[in-house]
Design an enzyme around this catalytic site. Structure first.
Site, mmCIF file in Angstrom:
data_model
loop_
_atom_site.group_PDB
_atom_site.id
_atom_site.type_symbol
_atom_site.label_atom_id
_atom_site.label_comp_id
_atom_site.label_asym_id
_atom_site.label_seq_id
_atom_site.Cartn_x
_atom_site.Cartn_y
_atom_site.Cartn_z
ATOM 1 N N LYS A 29 49.623 34.575 51.292
ATOM 2 C CA LYS A 29 48.185 34.576 51.628
ATOM 3 C C LYS A 29 47.597 33.206 51.366
ATOM 4 O O LYS A 29 48.073 32.446 50.500
ATOM 5 C CB LYS A 29 47.413 35.646 50.837
ATOM 6 C CG LYS A 29 47.330 35.442 49.305
ATOM 7 C CD LYS A 29 46.176 34.557 48.841
ATOM 8 C CE LYS A 29 46.323 34.165 47.369
ATOM 9 N NZ LYS A 29 45.736 32.926 46.989
ATOM 10 N N ASP A 156 45.883 40.302 43.677
ATOM 11 C CA ASP A 156 46.169 40.010 45.094
ATOM 12 C C ASP A 156 47.098 41.036 45.733
ATOM 13 O O ASP A 156 47.314 40.996 46.946
ATOM 14 C CB ASP A 156 46.873 38.642 45.228
ATOM 15 C CG ASP A 156 46.000 37.479 44.781
ATOM 16 O OD1 ASP A 156 44.777 37.639 44.744
ATOM 17 O OD2 ASP A 156 46.570 36.415 44.485
#
Ligand code: ATP
EC number: 2.7.1.148
Length: 318
Positions: A29, A156
């Site tokens: 990401k 996350d």
């Protein structure tokens, strides 16, 4: 799914799960917007972030086994312990405990995402393990159940299950998709030598803010969200923002040269990814990304550079 596992259930579980190896691919990401708010009573910072999954992947393969074992190859794995501190092992155990099944699997991790790079590679591996073991063991949890286990493993991890482009709030674990017409954005990822510890970068940001040495916090992601809807890379370039960048630069001043080299190579924007030290650059299109990556890769401002695109899906069986 709270019933305890009984030895007789083993055959049943073998029937329910997958017989062969289960291979899961999971992306890295980047944060298109990373707004860091004040420290909460639980020690986490309040975040408002726009996550974006890009085409740089780790791969986790799960096979049937009589115990839980892990082997690893690739990027940074020489520095990673194979014990209970590894996020892969922690994810497998968390899923097994939740589903009430034995944590028996032979896991193999192939890493390409730089370690401690601000790309959430460890969180990605945890998400991949949840998806792989859920399939291998036939536990078939809902997306909501997997997301709840994921949130317990790291802020996350829920996003890495999800993928795409999504708004993250709380400490980042509360994820909701960003609805926009499908657009592919082209990036260049420049990996640095050595990592940066995320907690250390947060501490440095707190220090800079206490000394009034940091810019005003980014606040709302509304302009970034509006830019995504416009589908114009120049508009998106102007809206990218990362409150942690100043702290990553303070701890690793050489990143300033990396960011400048990306812009000199023609990138529309240069930004530190998450807590760094990886830098990402926005390109106008695929060819442009390839040219910027080639120029950066042959320079001395990073260890390696490669093009990537996003958004891509989260952890998926392939
Ligand atoms: P984030 O942006 O989520 O803070 P990061 O991208 O900076 O993370 P990661 O590669 O996710 O960094 O690793 C952070 C730390 O997590 C590593 O330094 C390592 O100690 C620990 N870790 C545990 N298991 C793993 C794993 N399987 N892969 C990578 N790191 C792991």
């Amino acid at each position: 799914m709270t019933e305890a596992w009984r030895p007789d259930d083993d055959d049943d579980q073998q029937r329910r799960g997958a017989a062969g190896p289960v291979k899961v691919r999971v992306p890295a990401k980047i944060n298109l917007h990373l707004g860091v708010g004040p420290v909460r009573p639980d020690g986490y910072h309040e975040l408002t972030t726009v996550y974006h999954a890009i085409s740089s992947y780790d791969e986790l393969t799960a096979r049937r086994g009589d115990t839980l074992t892990l082997t690893m190859a690739g990027e940074g794995t020489g520095e990673l312990a194979l014990d209970e501190s590894n996020l892969v092992i922690r994810a497998a155990r968390a899923l097994a405990a939740y589903a009430g099944v034995p944590a028996h699997a032979r896991l193999h991790l192939r890493k390409q995402i730089p370690l401690a790079g601000g790309l959430a590679g460890g969180s990605a591996d945890a998400a991949a393990t949840l998806v792989a073991c859920d399939t291998l063991w036939g536990t078939n949890l809902s997306r909501e159940e997997l997301a709840a286990i994921a949130a317990g493993l790291g802020s996350d991890v829920p996003f890495l299950l999800h993928g795409g482009t999504a708004l993250g709030t709380g400490r980042g674990e509360a994820v909701s998709p960003v609805l926009a017409r499908p657009t592919t954005w082209h990036w260049v990822v420049a990996a640095a030598d050595g990592g940066l510890s995320t907690p250390a970068v947060y501490r440095e940001l707190d220090r800079l803010r206490a000394e009034r040495d940091a810019p005003a916090p980014l606040g709302s992601p509304d302009s970034l969200l509006a830019a995504l809807r416009q589908r114009d890379p120049k508009v998106l370039a102007a809206a990218l923002g990362n409150d942690m960048q100043i702290a990553a630069l303070s701890l690793r001043p050489s990143l300033a040269a990396t960011l400048a080299a990306g812009e000199a190579a023609g990138a529309l924007a240069s930004i530190v990814s998450g807590s760094g030290p990886t830098c990402v650059f926005l390109a106008a299109d695929e060819g442009h990304a390839g040219r910027i990556a080639a120029e950066l890769a042959s320079s001395s401002v990073c260890r390696t550079a490669y093009p990537a695109y996003g958004p891509v899906p989260g952890a998926r069986v392939v």
